[in-house]
Design an enzyme around this catalytic site. Structure first.
Site, PDB file in Angstrom:
ATOM      1  N   LYS A  65       0.810  -1.230   0.000  1.00 34.67           N
ATOM      2  CA  LYS A  65       0.000   0.000   0.000  1.00 34.67           C
ATOM      3  C   LYS A  65       0.839   1.274   0.000  1.00 34.67           C
ATOM      4  CE  LYS A  65      -4.095  -2.154   1.903  1.00 34.67           C
ATOM      5  NZ  LYS A  65      -5.327  -1.957   2.637  1.00 34.67           N
ATOM      6  N   ASN A  86      -4.860   1.930  -1.849  1.00 36.33           N
ATOM      7  CA  ASN A  86      -5.423   0.599  -2.096  1.00 36.33           C
ATOM      8  C   ASN A  86      -6.185   0.502  -3.414  1.00 36.33           C
ATOM      9  OD1 ASN A  86      -7.804   1.971  -1.365  1.00 36.33           O
ATOM     10  ND2 ASN A  86      -8.699   0.096  -0.523  1.00 36.33           N
ATOM     11  N   VAL A 129      -3.228  -1.460   6.554  1.00 31.80           N
ATOM     12  CA  VAL A 129      -4.418  -0.635   6.677  1.00 31.80           C
ATOM     13  C   VAL A 129      -4.387   0.295   7.899  1.00 31.80           C
ATOM     14  CG1 VAL A 129      -5.787  -2.231   8.101  1.00 31.80           C
ATOM     15  CG2 VAL A 129      -6.925  -0.876   6.348  1.00 31.80           C
ATOM     16  N   THR A 151       7.511  -5.177  14.956  1.00 31.76           N
ATOM     17  CA  THR A 151       8.695  -4.405  14.558  1.00 31.76           C
ATOM     18  C   THR A 151       8.477  -2.962  15.003  1.00 31.76           C
ATOM     19  OG1 THR A 151       8.806  -5.796  12.586  1.00 31.76           O
ATOM     20  CG2 THR A 151      10.206  -3.848  12.604  1.00 31.76           C
ATOM     21  N   TYR A 210     -11.147 -10.813   7.395  1.00 39.40           N
ATOM     22  CA  TYR A 210     -12.531 -11.232   7.135  1.00 39.40           C
ATOM     23  C   TYR A 210     -12.618 -12.676   6.647  1.00 39.40           C
ATOM     24  CZ  TYR A 210     -11.076 -10.084   2.376  1.00 39.40           C
ATOM     25  OH  TYR A 210     -10.383 -10.035   1.176  1.00 39.40           O
ATOM     26  N   GLY A 231     -13.633  -8.049   9.728  1.00 36.27           N
ATOM     27  CA  GLY A 231     -13.429  -6.986   8.746  1.00 36.27           C
ATOM     28  C   GLY A 231     -14.296  -7.061   7.506  1.00 36.27           C
TER      29      GLY A 231
END
Length: 264
Positions: A65, A86, A129, A151, A210, A231
């Site tokens: 993204k 996206n 996201v 991270t 999802y 989701g």
């Protein structure tokens, strides 16, 4: 025949082809939508195919993204603010990156009829996201956003975009009203090793995943007496917004569509 793709890695779990091909059929459109597993070195070529009109549009998912941005000519306001794209389209021969995840998450929360004002939100994960979710949460006037990521550097990078974020070392946990799993943990039935039991119930556990429809994270949330949501609605509404950008048509969200997405 127009061609559209979603690119990502991993990509097998993506139901984007089901939803877009369903809408193509319902709107009598001569178009097909595919998913493609990609690596970084594929991006320049794939995006150039949009410029050459051999591909008519691309959806972008994890981990690309942000990485796609240098290949684009222009960003929408939301994509610029979040540094997250996206949806890619060609407009006046310019490659434009859009962010429809913000719309998707906002609509999903609206559908839950859950009041975010003044809530303390813990986000697990810092990629993909997450900038879009933070952007949307800020507009919902939450009181506090805490990010924890495996991270730490990635979480620190988010602070450059959103200055008043709080960071939490991975493996630690603090009290919250809402906890959002935005990691890929759950796609392969992994468990998030955090003890949520000490903070009581009636919280909101939200998972951006999802497929599967109920991750271990959501199972834990439900078992502890919390409200849970996956989701799917976010996914459907971000797809709806991408479809509108590409085709100028607002597609229908109905039971037939949701059944197709349930058919695993």
């Amino acid at each position: 025949m127009k061609k559209y793709f979603v690119i990502g890695n991993p990509i097998d779990h993506s139901l984007s082809p089901r939803i877009h091909n369903f809408w193509f059929k319902k709107n009598n459109m001569k178009a097909e939508y595919y998913k493609k597993k990609a690596i970084d070195t594929d991006l320049k070529f794939l995006i150039s195919m949009v410029k050459e009109k051999k591909i008519n549009g691309i959806n972008v998912t994890v981990p690309f993204k942000k990485i796609v941005i240098p290949y684009l000519d222009k960003l929408s306001l939301e994509a610029e603010k979040t540094q997250s794209v996206n949806t890619i389209t060609l407009n006046d021969d310019k490659l434009v990156g859009h962010n429809t995840d913000i719309f998707g998450f906002t609509k999903a929360i609206e559908n839950l009829r859950y009041n975010m004002i003044g809530k303390k939100v813990l986000i697990l994960g810092a990629g993909g996201v997450v900038p879009s979710i933070i952007f949307a949460l800020k507009k919902m006037n939450v009181s506090q956003i805490i990010v924890s990521n495996r991270t730490k550097k990635k979480a620190e990078n988010l602070k450059k975009l959103f200055h008043n974020l709080e960071l939490l070392d991975w493996g630690n946990i603090v009290d919250f009203d809402v906890v959002i799993n935005a990691t890929s943990l759950g796609l392969n039935k992994e468990t998030i090793n955090l003890d949520f039991s000490k903070f009581g119930n009636n919280k909101l556990f939200y998972d951006v995943i999802y497929n599967p429809t109920e991750t271990n994270f959501l199972k834990v949330g439900k078992k502890l007496g919390n409200k849970t949501e996956n989701g799917k609605n976010m996914f459907v509404y971000q797809a709806l917004e991408a479809f509108k950008i590409w085709h100028g048509i607002e597609p229908q969200i109905n039971e037939e569509l949701l059944e197709i997405l349930n058919d695993d």
